[in-house]
Design a protein around this motif. Structure first.
Motif, PDB file in Angstrom:
ATOM      1  N   GLY A   1       0.774  -1.234   0.000  1.00 35.45           N
ATOM      2  CA  GLY A   1       0.000   0.000   0.000  1.00 35.45           C
ATOM      3  C   GLY A   1       0.803   1.279   0.000  1.00 35.45           C
ATOM      4  O   GLY A   1       0.243   2.377   0.058  1.00 35.45           O
ATOM      5  N   HIS A   2       2.108   1.178  -0.091  1.00 32.46           N
ATOM      6  CA  HIS A   2       2.950   2.377  -0.062  1.00 32.46           C
ATOM      7  C   HIS A   2       3.030   3.044  -1.435  1.00 32.46           C
ATOM      8  O   HIS A   2       3.148   2.365  -2.461  1.00 32.46           O
ATOM      9  N   THR A   3       2.981   4.349  -1.430  1.00 31.38           N
ATOM     10  CA  THR A   3       3.142   5.135  -2.661  1.00 31.38           C
ATOM     11  C   THR A   3       4.306   6.119  -2.551  1.00 31.38           C
ATOM     12  O   THR A   3       4.685   6.742  -3.532  1.00 31.38           O
ATOM     13  N   ARG A   4       4.881   6.244  -1.365  1.00 25.75           N
ATOM     14  CA  ARG A   4       5.987   7.184  -1.122  1.00 25.75           C
ATOM     15  C   ARG A   4       7.177   6.360  -0.620  1.00 25.75           C
ATOM     16  O   ARG A   4       7.332   6.127   0.574  1.00 25.75           O
ATOM     17  N   ILE A   5       7.992   5.927  -1.569  1.00 26.33           N
ATOM     18  CA  ILE A   5       9.051   4.943  -1.276  1.00 26.33           C
ATOM     19  C   ILE A   5      10.415   5.557  -1.577  1.00 26.33           C
ATOM     20  O   ILE A   5      10.676   6.009  -2.701  1.00 26.33           O
ATOM     21  N   GLY A   6      11.289   5.547  -0.582  1.00 22.84           N
ATOM     22  CA  GLY A   6      12.640   6.064  -0.749  1.00 22.84           C
ATOM     23  C   GLY A   6      13.645   4.959  -0.994  1.00 22.84           C
ATOM     24  O   GLY A   6      13.323   3.767  -0.929  1.00 22.84           O
ATOM     25  N   PHE A   7      14.884   5.370  -1.284  1.00 21.50           N
ATOM     26  CA  PHE A   7      15.945   4.397  -1.581  1.00 21.50           C
ATOM     27  C   PHE A   7      17.243   4.880  -0.956  1.00 21.50           C
ATOM     28  O   PHE A   7      17.703   6.008  -1.221  1.00 21.50           O
ATOM     29  N   VAL A   8      17.842   4.041  -0.114  1.00 24.72           N
ATOM     30  CA  VAL A   8      19.173   4.309   0.441  1.00 24.72           C
ATOM     31  C   VAL A   8      20.150   3.478  -0.377  1.00 24.72           C
ATOM     32  O   VAL A   8      20.182   2.246  -0.265  1.00 24.72           O
ATOM     33  N   SER A   9      20.938   4.144  -1.209  1.00 26.68           N
ATOM     34  CA  SER A   9      21.804   3.455  -2.175  1.00 26.68           C
ATOM     35  C   SER A   9      23.238   3.371  -1.671  1.00 26.68           C
ATOM     36  O   SER A   9      23.584   3.877  -0.596  1.00 26.68           O
ATOM     37  N   GLY A  10      24.083   2.716  -2.475  1.00 26.61           N
ATOM     38  CA  GLY A  10      25.512   2.640  -2.200  1.00 26.61           C
ATOM     39  C   GLY A  10      26.276   3.650  -3.035  1.00 26.61           C
ATOM     40  O   GLY A  10      25.668   4.538  -3.657  1.00 26.61           O
ATOM     41  N   PRO A  11      27.599   3.547  -3.097  1.00 27.31           N
ATOM     42  CA  PRO A  11      28.398   4.477  -3.903  1.00 27.31           C
ATOM     43  C   PRO A  11      27.952   4.443  -5.368  1.00 27.31           C
ATOM     44  O   PRO A  11      27.743   3.367  -5.933  1.00 27.31           O
ATOM     45  N   PRO A  12      27.809   5.600  -6.020  1.00 28.28           N
ATOM     46  CA  PRO A  12      27.283   5.640  -7.387  1.00 28.28           C
ATOM     47  C   PRO A  12      28.182   5.006  -8.436  1.00 28.28           C
ATOM     48  O   PRO A  12      27.715   4.645  -9.518  1.00 28.28           O
ATOM     49  N   ASP A  13      29.484   4.861  -8.132  1.00 28.50           N
ATOM     50  CA  ASP A  13      30.397   4.279  -9.117  1.00 28.50           C
ATOM     51  C   ASP A  13      30.421   2.752  -9.062  1.00 28.50           C
ATOM     52  O   ASP A  13      31.106   2.106  -9.860  1.00 28.50           O
ATOM     53  N   GLN A  50      13.613   2.120  -9.596  1.00 22.54           N
ATOM     54  CA  GLN A  50      12.930   3.066 -10.478  1.00 22.54           C
ATOM     55  C   GLN A  50      11.949   2.364 -11.408  1.00 22.54           C
ATOM     56  O   GLN A  50      10.864   2.884 -11.689  1.00 22.54           O
ATOM     57  N   LYS A  51      12.303   1.181 -11.875  1.00 26.11           N
ATOM     58  CA  LYS A  51      11.429   0.418 -12.768  1.00 26.11           C
ATOM     59  C   LYS A  51      10.123   0.046 -12.070  1.00 26.11           C
ATOM     60  O   LYS A  51       9.031   0.183 -12.651  1.00 26.11           O
ATOM     61  N   ALA A  52      10.218  -0.430 -10.822  1.00 27.07           N
ATOM     62  CA  ALA A  52       9.017  -0.814 -10.080  1.00 27.07           C
ATOM     63  C   ALA A  52       8.115   0.393  -9.842  1.00 27.07           C
ATOM     64  O   ALA A  52       6.883   0.301  -9.982  1.00 27.07           O
ATOM     65  N   LEU A  53       8.703   1.539  -9.492  1.00 25.32           N
ATOM     66  CA  LEU A  53       7.905   2.745  -9.277  1.00 25.32           C
ATOM     67  C   LEU A  53       7.220   3.186 -10.567  1.00 25.32           C
ATOM     68  O   LEU A  53       6.029   3.535 -10.568  1.00 25.32           O
ATOM     69  N   ALA A  54       7.983   3.167 -11.670  1.00 26.83           N
ATOM     70  CA  ALA A  54       7.432   3.610 -12.959  1.00 26.83           C
ATOM     71  C   ALA A  54       6.258   2.735 -13.385  1.00 26.83           C
ATOM     72  O   ALA A  54       5.230   3.235 -13.858  1.00 26.83           O
ATOM     73  N   GLN A  55       6.405   1.432 -13.221  1.00 27.80           N
ATOM     74  CA  GLN A  55       5.328   0.522 -13.618  1.00 27.80           C
ATOM     75  C   GLN A  55       4.079   0.723 -12.770  1.00 27.80           C
ATOM     76  O   GLN A  55       2.963   0.442 -13.216  1.00 27.80           O
ATOM     77  N   ALA A  56       4.246   1.189 -11.540  1.00 28.00           N
ATOM     78  CA  ALA A  56       3.104   1.440 -10.659  1.00 28.00           C
ATOM     79  C   ALA A  56       2.573   2.867 -10.799  1.00 28.00           C
ATOM     80  O   ALA A  56       1.627   3.251 -10.101  1.00 28.00           O
ATOM     81  N   GLY A  57       3.193   3.667 -11.691  1.00 26.48           N
ATOM     82  CA  GLY A  57       2.769   5.041 -11.889  1.00 26.48           C
ATOM     83  C   GLY A  57       3.174   5.957 -10.752  1.00 26.48           C
ATOM     84  O   GLY A  57       2.525   6.987 -10.519  1.00 26.48           O
ATOM     85  N   LEU A  58       4.246   5.614 -10.041  1.00 27.85           N
ATOM     86  CA  LEU A  58       4.709   6.407  -8.908  1.00 27.85           C
ATOM     87  C   LEU A  58       5.972   7.182  -9.272  1.00 27.85           C
ATOM     88  O   LEU A  58       6.747   6.766 -10.142  1.00 27.85           O
ATOM     89  N   ASP A  59       6.190   8.279  -8.587  1.00 25.35           N
ATOM     90  CA  ASP A  59       7.369   9.099  -8.831  1.00 25.35           C
ATOM     91  C   ASP A  59       8.538   8.660  -7.950  1.00 25.35           C
ATOM     92  O   ASP A  59       8.343   8.259  -6.804  1.00 25.35           O
TER      93      ASP A  59
END
Length: 344
Positions: free
Chosen positions: A180-192, A204-213
């Motif tokens: 039921g969550h629509t406001r989901i954050g992400f704690v990532s690792g080093p970008p390189d 990002q793919k899962a959010l996009a498919q659900a129509g979420l930002d």
């Protein structure tokens, strides 16, 4: 000094048979092998590894490039489990391990160069990869046997053992959406790091498919350390428009997340739900028990050694990359069915 010839004479076999017993040659019968090994034990005979290496031109040793900074190895339980898989199969196949780590990218390359040019190891295991990794370029140019635990964008034909990390992050994020969550954050690792990049794509793919930002304020990059998780939550929970659930790059980072939330007096999962990766042994002992993607960490290490030894024996590599399956282990940290709205 006891020699192979002495062992052979007492066992009634040829010196070459004794050598094959020492090397665990499959064509030597169990009866002969046990007889020779018993005599070796009685005489306290140990093969001269250096002399053997000079003759065979092999070291029967595998090199392991540990991650930088080295602190991650000792503070992150993932690497312990990965090394357990590596050690298990290497030991089973009578290979020694040589571990090396350095403090900078240039020093890492220099360390690998010493191992290769000094012929100190027969092959190398890399425990992760940057998106453009000079070490892989060097090993490919030298035609030196290696296996990467991870994925390389710049070197798609390099021997690799990995998970489908886009799919792992997709599954973790989709689980939160299903709750039921629509406001989901992400704690990532080093970008390189390729792993960070792939898991970001899955999120990002899962959010996009659900129509979420994927709100940029809800994405924080850091190291694979508890402190990164703690800092991320200090930032997230100070936002006027905060997420109600987060995907965390690694269980170790997630422990920092849980610690920060406890100190800030937020409840998990009532105020914010958490899903992480690796499913280390301590995940189910966390407070609350942590939902986590089991990526088969032990199997990653075990399989990487198996692939490297096949390369060393000249066997063709039928599948590349070798993908280790994953599964979501759902626990209390993500099982609150109706997320509360952010408090003012």
């Amino acid at each position: 000094m006891i020699t192979i010839k002495d062992i052979a004479k007492l066992a009634g076999v040829s010196p070459s048979t004794v050598s094959r017993v020492i090397s665990n040659h499959p064509r030597i019968s169990t009866k002969t092998s046990l007889k020779v090994k018993q005599i070796m034990k009685e005489l306290n005979y140990h093969p001269n590894i250096i002399a053997k290496s000079l003759v065979s031109k092999t070291t029967h040793t595998l090199g392991i490039m540990l991650p930088r900074p080295a602190e991650e190895l000792f503070q992150n339980y993932f690497f312990g489990e990965l090394l357990r898989g590596i050690i298990t199969h290497a030991t089973r196949m009578n290979y020694e391990l040589l571990l090396t780590t350095e403090t900078s990218s240039d020093n890492e390359l220099h360390a690998i160069s010493r191992l290769v040019h000094g012929r100190r190891v027969d092959g190398i295991l890399l425990l992760g990869s940057k998106r453009d990794d000079p070490i892989i370029s060097f090993l490919e140019a030298e035609k030196f046997p290696f296996v990467l635990i991870g994925r390389s964008e710049a070197h798609p034909n390099a021997p690799m053992v990995d998970n489908d990390n886009v799919q792992t992050a997709y599954d973790a994020t989709h689980h939160l959406i299903a709750q039921g969550h629509t406001r989901i954050g992400f704690v990532s690792g080093p970008p390189d790091i390729t792993l960070s990049h792939d898991r970001m794509l899955g999120y990002q793919k899962a959010l996009a498919q659900a129509g979420l930002d994927a709100d940029s304020d809800w994405i924080v990059e850091g190291e694979f350390l508890q402190e990164s998780g703690f800092r991320a939550m200090s930032l997230f929970m100070s936002l006027p428009d905060r997420p109600t659930a987060i995907v965390v790059i690694d269980d170790n980072v997630a422990f920092g997340v849980l610690r920060a939330l406890a100190e800030l007096h937020y409840l998990v999962p009532e105020d914010i739900s958490v899903v992480s990766f690796n499913n280390i042994a301590l995940s189910e002992l966390a407070s609350p028990p942590l939902s986590s993607i089991d990526i088969g960490t032990y199997q990653l290490g075990y399989t990487a050694v198996r692939v490297l030894l096949k390369i060393l024996s000249g066997e063709p590599q039928l599948h590349n990359p070798v993908i280790i399956p994953h599964r979501l282990i759902v626990r209390e940290s993500s099982l609150f069915s109706k997320p509360r709205p952010p408090s003012d």
